[in-house]
Design a protein around this motif. Structure first.
Motif, PDB file in Angstrom:
ATOM      1  N   SER A  28      75.356 116.126  -3.676  1.00  0.00           N
ATOM      2  CA  SER A  28      75.890 117.536  -3.457  1.00  0.00           C
ATOM      3  C   SER A  28      77.309 117.413  -4.307  1.00  0.00           C
ATOM      4  CB  SER A  28      76.104 117.905  -1.936  1.00  0.00           C
ATOM      5  OG  SER A  28      77.135 117.185  -1.387  1.00  0.00           O
ATOM      6  N   ALA A  54      71.536 123.821  -3.333  1.00  0.00           N
ATOM      7  CA  ALA A  54      71.726 124.130  -1.772  1.00  0.00           C
ATOM      8  C   ALA A  54      72.666 122.574  -1.226  1.00  0.00           C
ATOM      9  CB  ALA A  54      70.663 124.068  -1.341  1.00  0.00           C
ATOM     10  N   GLY A  55      73.760 122.941  -0.515  1.00  0.00           N
ATOM     11  CA  GLY A  55      74.566 121.913  -0.069  1.00  0.00           C
ATOM     12  C   GLY A  55      75.862 121.682  -1.013  1.00  0.00           C
ATOM     13  N   THR A  57      79.399 122.564  -2.507  1.00  0.00           N
ATOM     14  CA  THR A  57      80.416 123.235  -1.933  1.00  0.00           C
ATOM     15  C   THR A  57      81.097 123.809  -3.030  1.00  0.00           C
ATOM     16  OG1 THR A  57      80.728 121.789  -0.436  1.00  0.00           O
ATOM     17  CG2 THR A  57      82.719 123.106  -0.477  1.00  0.00           C
ATOM     18  N   LYS A  97      79.633 125.984   1.593  1.00  0.00           N
ATOM     19  CA  LYS A  97      78.427 125.348   1.299  1.00  0.00           C
ATOM     20  C   LYS A  97      77.495 126.167   0.749  1.00  0.00           C
ATOM     21  CE  LYS A  97      78.439 120.887   3.721  1.00  0.00           C
ATOM     22  NZ  LYS A  97      78.799 120.018   2.470  1.00  0.00           N
ATOM     23  N   LEU A  98      77.044 126.067  -0.310  1.00  0.00           N
ATOM     24  CA  LEU A  98      76.129 126.932  -0.743  1.00  0.00           C
ATOM     25  C   LEU A  98      74.559 126.747  -0.042  1.00  0.00           C
ATOM     26  CD1 LEU A  98      76.402 126.511  -4.591  1.00  0.00           C
ATOM     27  CD2 LEU A  98      76.807 128.696  -3.119  1.00  0.00           C
ATOM     28  N   ARG A  99      73.663 127.727   0.103  1.00  0.00           N
ATOM     29  CA  ARG A  99      72.589 127.678   0.676  1.00  0.00           C
ATOM     30  C   ARG A  99      71.549 128.056  -0.404  1.00  0.00           C
ATOM     31  NH1 ARG A  99      70.895 132.760   0.537  1.00  0.00           N
ATOM     32  NH2 ARG A  99      72.640 134.562   0.913  1.00  0.00           N
ATOM     33  N   LYS A 100      70.288 127.531   0.139  1.00  0.00           N
ATOM     34  CA  LYS A 100      69.420 127.785  -1.132  1.00  0.00           C
ATOM     35  C   LYS A 100      68.980 129.171  -1.450  1.00  0.00           C
ATOM     36  CE  LYS A 100      64.903 126.000  -2.460  1.00  0.00           C
ATOM     37  NZ  LYS A 100      64.156 124.897  -2.771  1.00  0.00           N
ATOM     38  N   ASN A 103      73.528 133.325  -3.674  1.00  0.00           N
ATOM     39  CA  ASN A 103      74.483 133.408  -2.822  1.00  0.00           C
ATOM     40  C   ASN A 103      75.516 134.368  -3.522  1.00  0.00           C
ATOM     41  OD1 ASN A 103      74.628 130.660  -0.746  1.00  0.00           O
ATOM     42  ND2 ASN A 103      73.143 130.573  -2.838  1.00  0.00           N
TER      43      ASN A 103
END
Length: 124
Positions: A28, A54-55, A57, A97-100, A103
């Protein structure tokens, strides 16, 4: 003897899981939104050319007396309106934190989103 074999197999499985978690966290990345200029107007182009997962920041640096950050859905992004009950972040050093998937983030101070203080980030 059989129980000892199961314990060894379980220990190996646990160790492999821990290693996978470690490598996932190593992969990440952290991105400062807007680069050295921080979270500000005309930010919509900032994500272009960057690869997000995803994950990862996102760090939003800004003056908390002027700006904020709100995670919104596509409708909120397009309309520049935070949905009712949306969490407004206002520390000036927010980390998200980004999600899959897609966003979306806006500044919901009056007129700021309309002036381009919004980003859409696609995380694989």
């Amino acid at each position: 003897m059989m129980a000892q074999g199961r314990c060894s197999a379980m220990a190996v499985t646990v160790l492999l899981c821990l290693l996978l978690l470690h490598f996932e966290s190593v992969r990440s990345a952290t991105f400062t939104v807007g680069g050295s200029g921080g979270w500000t107007f005309n930010a919509t182009a900032w994500p272009k050319g960057k690869r997000f997962r995803a994950g990862d920041t996102l760090v939003f640096n800004y003056s908390p007396s002027i700006h904020n950050v709100v995670a919104v859905n596509r409708g909120g992004y397009n309309s520049c309106k935070a949905p009712k009950g949306a969490k407004v972040l206002s520390s000036g050093k927010d980390q998200i934190k980004l999600r899959k998937g897609q966003n979306f983030f806006i500044c919901n101070s009056i007129g700021h989103c309309q002036a381009g203080m919004k980003i859409a980030v696609l995380a694989a």
